[in-house]
Write a protein that holds these residues in place. Sequence first.
Motif, PDB file in Angstrom:
ATOM      1  N   ASP A 173      20.270  -3.142 -38.512  1.00 21.21           N
ATOM      2  CA  ASP A 173      20.335  -4.012 -37.336  1.00 21.21           C
ATOM      3  C   ASP A 173      18.971  -4.578 -36.967  1.00 21.21           C
ATOM      4  O   ASP A 173      18.856  -5.725 -36.551  1.00 21.21           O
ATOM      5  CB  ASP A 173      20.896  -3.243 -36.134  1.00 21.21           C
ATOM      6  CG  ASP A 173      22.325  -2.771 -36.365  1.00 21.21           C
ATOM      7  OD1 ASP A 173      23.085  -3.497 -37.041  1.00 21.21           O
ATOM      8  OD2 ASP A 173      22.668  -1.676 -35.900  1.00 21.21           O
ATOM      9  N   ARG A 174      17.924  -3.765 -37.109  1.00 20.43           N
ATOM     10  CA  ARG A 174      16.577  -4.207 -36.728  1.00 20.43           C
ATOM     11  C   ARG A 174      15.557  -3.408 -37.526  1.00 20.43           C
ATOM     12  O   ARG A 174      15.737  -2.214 -37.758  1.00 20.43           O
ATOM     13  CB  ARG A 174      16.354  -3.977 -35.233  1.00 20.43           C
ATOM     14  CG  ARG A 174      15.072  -4.599 -34.703  1.00 20.43           C
ATOM     15  CD  ARG A 174      14.833  -4.272 -33.246  1.00 20.43           C
ATOM     16  NE  ARG A 174      14.254  -2.925 -33.222  1.00 20.43           N
ATOM     17  CZ  ARG A 174      14.528  -2.014 -32.305  1.00 20.43           C
ATOM     18  NH1 ARG A 174      15.371  -2.273 -31.348  1.00 20.43           N
ATOM     19  NH2 ARG A 174      13.960  -0.827 -32.339  1.00 20.43           N
ATOM     20  N   MET A 175      14.479  -4.099 -37.910  1.00 18.52           N
ATOM     21  CA  MET A 175      13.405  -3.427 -38.614  1.00 18.52           C
ATOM     22  C   MET A 175      12.084  -4.036 -38.166  1.00 18.52           C
ATOM     23  O   MET A 175      11.928  -5.258 -38.159  1.00 18.52           O
ATOM     24  CB  MET A 175      13.568  -3.595 -40.124  1.00 18.52           C
ATOM     25  CG  MET A 175      12.586  -2.775 -40.924  1.00 18.52           C
ATOM     26  SD  MET A 175      12.786  -2.962 -42.709  1.00 18.52           S
ATOM     27  CE  MET A 175      14.399  -2.252 -42.956  1.00 18.52           C
ATOM     28  N   GLU A 176      11.172  -3.183 -37.752  1.00 18.39           N
ATOM     29  CA  GLU A 176       9.827  -3.615 -37.392  1.00 18.39           C
ATOM     30  C   GLU A 176       8.881  -2.484 -37.745  1.00 18.39           C
ATOM     31  O   GLU A 176       9.314  -1.390 -38.116  1.00 18.39           O
ATOM     32  CB  GLU A 176       9.738  -3.986 -35.917  1.00 18.39           C
ATOM     33  CG  GLU A 176      10.114  -2.865 -34.971  1.00 18.39           C
ATOM     34  CD  GLU A 176      10.211  -3.323 -33.533  1.00 18.39           C
ATOM     35  OE1 GLU A 176       9.346  -2.893 -32.745  1.00 18.39           O
ATOM     36  OE2 GLU A 176      11.121  -4.095 -33.209  1.00 18.39           O
TER      37      GLU A 176
ATOM     38  N   LYS B 189       9.630   1.238 -36.685  1.00 16.17           N
ATOM     39  CA  LYS B 189      10.980   1.379 -36.116  1.00 16.17           C
ATOM     40  C   LYS B 189      12.018   0.760 -37.049  1.00 16.17           C
ATOM     41  O   LYS B 189      11.821  -0.324 -37.574  1.00 16.17           O
ATOM     42  CB  LYS B 189      11.077   0.687 -34.760  1.00 16.17           C
ATOM     43  CG  LYS B 189      10.276   1.332 -33.665  1.00 16.17           C
ATOM     44  CD  LYS B 189      10.603   0.662 -32.336  1.00 16.17           C
ATOM     45  CE  LYS B 189       9.741   1.181 -31.226  1.00 16.17           C
ATOM     46  NZ  LYS B 189      10.052   2.506 -30.767  1.00 16.17           N
ATOM     47  N   VAL B 190      13.136   1.479 -37.197  1.00 18.11           N
ATOM     48  CA  VAL B 190      14.273   0.966 -37.961  1.00 18.11           C
ATOM     49  C   VAL B 190      15.532   1.351 -37.205  1.00 18.11           C
ATOM     50  O   VAL B 190      15.676   2.488 -36.769  1.00 18.11           O
ATOM     51  CB  VAL B 190      14.316   1.548 -39.399  1.00 18.11           C
ATOM     52  CG1 VAL B 190      15.593   1.137 -40.109  1.00 18.11           C
ATOM     53  CG2 VAL B 190      13.101   1.119 -40.200  1.00 18.11           C
ATOM     54  N   SER B 191      16.429   0.384 -37.024  1.00 21.54           N
ATOM     55  CA  SER B 191      17.723   0.643 -36.374  1.00 21.54           C
ATOM     56  C   SER B 191      18.839   0.232 -37.313  1.00 21.54           C
ATOM     57  O   SER B 191      18.823  -0.872 -37.866  1.00 21.54           O
ATOM     58  CB  SER B 191      17.843  -0.133 -35.066  1.00 21.54           C
ATOM     59  OG  SER B 191      16.907   0.338 -34.139  1.00 21.54           O
ATOM     60  N   CYS B 192      19.806   1.119 -37.475  1.00 16.77           N
ATOM     61  CA  CYS B 192      20.973   0.864 -38.318  1.00 16.77           C
ATOM     62  C   CYS B 192      22.224   1.264 -37.546  1.00 16.77           C
ATOM     63  O   CYS B 192      22.148   1.928 -36.513  1.00 16.77           O
ATOM     64  CB  CYS B 192      20.910   1.687 -39.598  1.00 16.77           C
ATOM     65  SG  CYS B 192      19.520   1.310 -40.663  1.00 16.77           S
TER      66      CYS B 192
ATOM     67  N   CYS C 105      11.918   3.887 -42.356  1.00 24.28           N
ATOM     68  CA  CYS C 105      10.975   3.781 -41.240  1.00 24.28           C
ATOM     69  C   CYS C 105       9.560   4.121 -41.694  1.00 24.28           C
ATOM     70  O   CYS C 105       8.599   3.411 -41.367  1.00 24.28           O
ATOM     71  CB  CYS C 105      11.420   4.688 -40.096  1.00 24.28           C
ATOM     72  SG  CYS C 105      10.358   4.582 -38.647  1.00 24.28           S
TER      73      CYS C 105
ATOM     74  N   THR D  91       7.657   1.447 -43.502  1.00 23.71           N
ATOM     75  CA  THR D  91       7.144   0.311 -42.738  1.00 23.71           C
ATOM     76  C   THR D  91       5.687   0.484 -42.353  1.00 23.71           C
ATOM     77  O   THR D  91       5.039  -0.487 -41.960  1.00 23.71           O
ATOM     78  CB  THR D  91       7.972   0.052 -41.450  1.00 23.71           C
ATOM     79  OG1 THR D  91       7.802   1.154 -40.543  1.00 23.71           O
ATOM     80  CG2 THR D  91       9.434  -0.188 -41.753  1.00 23.71           C
TER      81      THR D  91
ATOM     82  N   ASP E 116      18.668   5.239 -34.758  1.00 21.47           N
ATOM     83  CA  ASP E 116      17.348   4.690 -34.456  1.00 21.47           C
ATOM     84  C   ASP E 116      16.279   5.634 -34.971  1.00 21.47           C
ATOM     85  O   ASP E 116      16.233   6.803 -34.574  1.00 21.47           O
ATOM     86  CB  ASP E 116      17.163   4.489 -32.954  1.00 21.47           C
ATOM     87  CG  ASP E 116      18.081   3.419 -32.404  1.00 21.47           C
ATOM     88  OD1 ASP E 116      18.140   2.335 -33.012  1.00 21.47           O
ATOM     89  OD2 ASP E 116      18.746   3.671 -31.376  1.00 21.47           O
TER      90      ASP E 116
ATOM     91  N   SER F 258      12.129   6.202 -35.395  1.00 21.64           N
ATOM     92  CA  SER F 258      10.839   5.731 -34.887  1.00 21.64           C
ATOM     93  C   SER F 258       9.724   6.641 -35.377  1.00 21.64           C
ATOM     94  O   SER F 258       9.903   7.852 -35.525  1.00 21.64           O
ATOM     95  CB  SER F 258      10.847   5.643 -33.364  1.00 21.64           C
ATOM     96  OG  SER F 258      11.148   6.885 -32.802  1.00 21.64           O
TER      97      SER F 258
END
Length: 181
Positions: free
Chosen positions: A67-70, A73-76, A107, A110, A140, A142
């Motif tokens: 869903d989000r990656m920065e 942080k990684v959200s799935c 994560c 990254t 999530d 982190s």
Amino acid sequence: MTAGDDTTAPATPSSPPEKIIVRGLQSDYVEIILGFFTNVWNAAELRESAKTKDFFSDLIRGLLKVDRMERGKVSCSFKVELPVTNFYKGLHGGAVAAVAERVATACAKTVVAEDKELFLGELSISYLAAAPMNAEVMVDASLVRSGRSITVVSVEFRRKETGKLVYTAHATFFNLPASKL
């Protein structure tokens, strides 16, 4: 049969033909326990596709949706489906561990330099509640800490419908320099 008696339990279709010695259990308990093992796992029923190389990795990878990656942080998210459920139709503990490892690794990557390899040194998981079949789960990850030789990642699993925390995990990675061959 009463508690304390020695008896032999009948062989079941998936058990070896030897007799099982049972001490201190009533016969109805013996049948329940034997039924648990034969109903939970019957190797004869494994599909051929499950015997292929990397089957489990492919199963977990196909389950997750990023869903989000920065940085840090990684959200799935994923839906609890039959192949990753346990006897009680909840998310299997092994599947929780596999998802936690995969998301924590993503994560960690990254923030760790590309020329370093990651080695999972420790993965601890707290099973707080069950995620039932067909439940949507948010994962999530982190970054807790990243240094020259160690990276630590925290992972939380929450039910999407309620936001309830169901599992937590902490992963510790060793950052290994790439070998120079």
